[in-house]
Write a protein that holds these residues in place. Structure first.
Motif, PDB file in Angstrom:
ATOM      1  N   GLU A 228      -9.987  52.841 -38.292  1.00 28.28           N
ATOM      2  CA  GLU A 228      -9.373  52.608 -39.646  1.00 28.28           C
ATOM      3  C   GLU A 228      -9.945  51.294 -40.213  1.00 28.28           C
ATOM      4  O   GLU A 228     -10.437  50.451 -39.341  1.00 28.28           O
ATOM      5  CB  GLU A 228      -7.825  52.185 -39.697  1.00 28.28           C
ATOM      6  CG  GLU A 228      -7.190  51.746 -40.908  1.00 28.28           C
ATOM      7  CD  GLU A 228      -5.906  51.640 -40.605  1.00 28.28           C
ATOM      8  OE1 GLU A 228      -5.207  51.122 -41.940  1.00 28.28           O
ATOM      9  OE2 GLU A 228      -5.258  51.557 -39.627  1.00 28.28           O
TER      10      GLU A 228
ATOM     11  N   ASP B 270      -3.371  49.033 -53.874  1.00 31.57           N
ATOM     12  CA  ASP B 270      -3.230  49.243 -52.304  1.00 31.57           C
ATOM     13  C   ASP B 270      -4.152  48.638 -51.777  1.00 31.57           C
ATOM     14  O   ASP B 270      -5.244  48.686 -51.705  1.00 31.57           O
ATOM     15  CB  ASP B 270      -3.293  50.585 -52.075  1.00 31.57           C
ATOM     16  CG  ASP B 270      -2.931  50.809 -50.413  1.00 31.57           C
ATOM     17  OD1 ASP B 270      -2.270  49.956 -49.844  1.00 31.57           O
ATOM     18  OD2 ASP B 270      -3.132  51.857 -49.802  1.00 31.57           O
TER      19      ASP B 270
ATOM     20  N   ARG C 135      -4.902  46.463 -48.093  1.00 34.83           N
ATOM     21  CA  ARG C 135      -4.526  46.233 -46.456  1.00 34.83           C
ATOM     22  C   ARG C 135      -5.928  45.706 -45.775  1.00 34.83           C
ATOM     23  O   ARG C 135      -6.726  46.067 -46.038  1.00 34.83           O
ATOM     24  CB  ARG C 135      -4.354  47.985 -46.048  1.00 34.83           C
ATOM     25  CG  ARG C 135      -2.867  48.379 -46.560  1.00 34.83           C
ATOM     26  CD  ARG C 135      -3.116  49.923 -45.962  1.00 34.83           C
ATOM     27  NE  ARG C 135      -3.720  50.660 -46.907  1.00 34.83           N
ATOM     28  CZ  ARG C 135      -4.579  51.589 -46.649  1.00 34.83           C
ATOM     29  NH1 ARG C 135      -4.916  51.879 -45.535  1.00 34.83           N
ATOM     30  NH2 ARG C 135      -5.234  52.493 -47.662  1.00 34.83           N
TER      31      ARG C 135
ATOM     32  N   GLY D 181      -4.545  47.044 -41.722  1.00 36.46           N
ATOM     33  CA  GLY D 181      -3.277  47.951 -41.710  1.00 36.46           C
ATOM     34  C   GLY D 181      -2.108  47.503 -42.570  1.00 36.46           C
ATOM     35  O   GLY D 181      -1.374  48.117 -42.545  1.00 36.46           O
ATOM     36  N   VAL D 182      -2.221  46.085 -42.795  1.00 37.58           N
ATOM     37  CA  VAL D 182      -1.140  45.543 -43.273  1.00 37.58           C
ATOM     38  C   VAL D 182      -1.360  44.752 -44.616  1.00 37.58           C
ATOM     39  O   VAL D 182      -2.499  44.629 -44.916  1.00 37.58           O
ATOM     40  CB  VAL D 182      -0.148  44.732 -42.592  1.00 37.58           C
ATOM     41  CG1 VAL D 182       0.313  45.240 -41.160  1.00 37.58           C
ATOM     42  CG2 VAL D 182      -1.189  43.429 -42.140  1.00 37.58           C
ATOM     43  N   PRO D 183      -0.225  44.584 -45.529  1.00 37.91           N
ATOM     44  CA  PRO D 183      -0.755  43.866 -46.526  1.00 37.91           C
ATOM     45  C   PRO D 183      -1.517  42.635 -46.285  1.00 37.91           C
ATOM     46  O   PRO D 183      -1.003  41.878 -45.197  1.00 37.91           O
ATOM     47  CB  PRO D 183       0.787  43.643 -47.294  1.00 37.91           C
ATOM     48  CG  PRO D 183       1.579  44.587 -47.026  1.00 37.91           C
ATOM     49  CD  PRO D 183       1.122  45.157 -45.786  1.00 37.91           C
TER      50      PRO D 183
ATOM     51  N   ARG E 213      -1.029  39.450 -47.209  1.00 36.57           N
ATOM     52  CA  ARG E 213      -0.198  38.183 -46.862  1.00 36.57           C
ATOM     53  C   ARG E 213       0.491  38.552 -45.544  1.00 36.57           C
ATOM     54  O   ARG E 213       1.201  37.422 -45.023  1.00 36.57           O
ATOM     55  CB  ARG E 213       0.658  37.965 -48.022  1.00 36.57           C
ATOM     56  CG  ARG E 213       0.153  37.326 -49.452  1.00 36.57           C
ATOM     57  CD  ARG E 213       1.006  37.180 -50.282  1.00 36.57           C
ATOM     58  NE  ARG E 213       0.392  36.743 -51.431  1.00 36.57           N
ATOM     59  CZ  ARG E 213       0.962  36.490 -52.737  1.00 36.57           C
ATOM     60  NH1 ARG E 213       2.140  36.357 -52.800  1.00 36.57           N
ATOM     61  NH2 ARG E 213       0.275  35.940 -53.817  1.00 36.57           N
ATOM     62  N   ASP E 214       0.562  39.673 -44.909  1.00 35.67           N
ATOM     63  CA  ASP E 214       1.187  39.730 -43.549  1.00 35.67           C
ATOM     64  C   ASP E 214       0.066  39.698 -42.648  1.00 35.67           C
ATOM     65  O   ASP E 214       0.712  39.585 -41.417  1.00 35.67           O
ATOM     66  CB  ASP E 214       1.816  41.258 -43.759  1.00 35.67           C
ATOM     67  CG  ASP E 214       3.120  41.275 -44.738  1.00 35.67           C
ATOM     68  OD1 ASP E 214       3.569  39.872 -45.037  1.00 35.67           O
ATOM     69  OD2 ASP E 214       3.423  42.298 -45.094  1.00 35.67           O
ATOM     70  N   VAL E 215      -1.089  39.461 -42.671  1.00 37.75           N
ATOM     71  CA  VAL E 215      -2.101  39.444 -41.563  1.00 37.75           C
ATOM     72  C   VAL E 215      -1.808  38.065 -40.969  1.00 37.75           C
ATOM     73  O   VAL E 215      -1.622  36.954 -41.493  1.00 37.75           O
ATOM     74  CB  VAL E 215      -3.374  39.241 -42.397  1.00 37.75           C
ATOM     75  CG1 VAL E 215      -4.398  39.407 -40.897  1.00 37.75           C
ATOM     76  CG2 VAL E 215      -3.628  40.773 -42.762  1.00 37.75           C
ATOM     77  N   ASP E 216      -1.913  38.142 -39.653  1.00 33.14           N
ATOM     78  CA  ASP E 216      -1.784  36.949 -38.736  1.00 33.14           C
ATOM     79  C   ASP E 216      -3.010  35.831 -39.054  1.00 33.14           C
ATOM     80  O   ASP E 216      -4.186  36.399 -38.916  1.00 33.14           O
ATOM     81  CB  ASP E 216      -2.155  37.371 -37.057  1.00 33.14           C
ATOM     82  CG  ASP E 216      -1.996  36.232 -36.144  1.00 33.14           C
ATOM     83  OD1 ASP E 216      -1.966  35.189 -36.848  1.00 33.14           O
ATOM     84  OD2 ASP E 216      -1.930  36.278 -35.012  1.00 33.14           O
TER      85      ASP E 216
END
Length: 358
Positions: free
Chosen positions: A29, A86, A88, A91-93, A95-98
């Motif tokens: 991905e 969209d 990513r 694989g995540v938005p 602001r949600d990335v570590d």
């Protein structure tokens, strides 16, 4: 390009080539995905439906003129500004990335000036659970000899190198670099280029924004070109050059524009030329092969024309940039230059060489 990036880019290129979209993508991905990304500031549209994908281990170049939307896109992908569409990252938005996985060097970066280079890298390294050894990071960016100098006493190039060090101290999986070599001397630029290549070879995905076309052409596996908030071209640099860069050309410097009689004489003498035209300060011959340069010189001598210099060049990513976004771009004809000149005799290589005008 490392093997993972090469395989991934190939898979994506094959998928993109299917106009009907029936083909299922293969391979890992993408690390970065943006689909239909839009962002406006009041009545100003900064991003207008941008689609973008960056593969693991790839050096992805983003180019375009000022105001094209590059900074807004980077901000959207790093979660520092909200945008529609969209988006990513891993694989995540965004602001949600570590944050441990991301490194970011913005174009404008002003760290505390009364800290040394070592103290600055120590400080930014302390923001992460795990960080690289400060000494080795400074060595990587060529700052080992000036590690104890205050930031405010460093030259512009040394400051930029130190800023690069703060962006890689966490050994990121994804590194955003916005104009990383601004103000850095040629030796320093080469050092940073080698560093980026090593990072990519080690698996780091690099998102590179730069106005230095030679830098992007050297480093990037693929390049996206933004204009007016949209992607107008994307692909490996060599493919973009073949498609949009135009053809080899010979520039003849004269005291003034070449008279029509000289243009016609050179066009008749240089069989490989597609077009011979007068320029502001001389003569331009498009599509000329290197072995035909002597024919141009002979024709000028026969016409009694003294020239100051000759410069033969092949197309580069800068030519692509200028054709699609700069002075040579004409929206009335989709990128074809409007020029008056004398077409040379037909030759077998003219159509292939003139990829940018098809």
């Amino acid at each position: 390009m490392n093997e993972t990036a090469a395989a991934s880019a190939s898979a994506v290129g094959e998928t993109d080539s299917e106009a009907d979209g029936d083909r299922t993508p293969t391979g890992p991905e993408p690390v970065v995905v943006g689909e239909g990304v839009r962002k406006s500031y009041g009545d100003v549209v900064a991003l207008d439906g941008v689609d973008i994908a960056v593969e693991p281990g790839e050096v992805f170049g983003l180019i375009g003129p000022n105001g094209a939307g590059k900074t807004t896109l980077v901000r959207a992908l790093t979660g520092t500004t909200a945008a529609e569409g969209d988006l990513r990252v891993f694989g995540v938005p965004p602001r949600d990335v570590d944050p441990q996985r991301i490194g970011l060097l913005p174009q404008s970066f002003g760290p505390p000036e009364r800290l040394t280079a070592t103290e600055l890298v120590d400080y930014y390294g302390g923001l992460y659970d795990e960080a690289r050894d400060t000494e080795s990071v400074l060595r990587d960016v060529g700052m080992a000899d000036d590690a104890d100098a205050w930031y405010e006493t460093l030259s512009g190039g040394q400051q930029r190198r130190t800023c690069v060090a703060t962006a890689i101290v966490n050994d990121p999986d994804l590194l955003f670099l916005d104009e990383p070599t601004t103000g850095i001397d040629p030796a320093g630029r080469r050092s940073i280029h080698r560093l980026i290549e090593r990072l990519a070879d080690g698996g780091t995905t690099v998102f590179l924004t730069s106005h230095a076309m030679d830098e992007v052409e050297r480093l990037a596996d693929r390049v996206a070109l933004l204009r007016d908030g949209g992607v107008v071209a994307v692909g490996p640099p060599d493919e973009l050059i073949a498609e949009h860069g135009g053809e080899p050309r010979l520039e003849v410097s004269l005291d003034e524009s070449a008279p029509d009689a000289v243009v016609e004489a050179v066009a008749a003498a240089v069989s490989s030329a597609r077009l011979v035209e007068s320029s502001a300060d001389g003569l331009r011959i498009r599509g000329v092969r290197p072995e035909a340069i002597g024919d141009a010189v002979d024709a000028l001598d026969a016409a009694g024309v003294d020239f100051e210099s000759l410069a033969w060049s092949v197309p580069s990513l800068e030519d692509v940039y200028l054709r699609l976004t700069g002075e040579e771009y004409s929206p009335r004809d989709g990128g074809r230059e409007e020029t008056d000149g004398v077409e040379g005799p037909p030759n077998k290589g003219a159509e292939a060489a003139d990829g940018g005008d098809r």
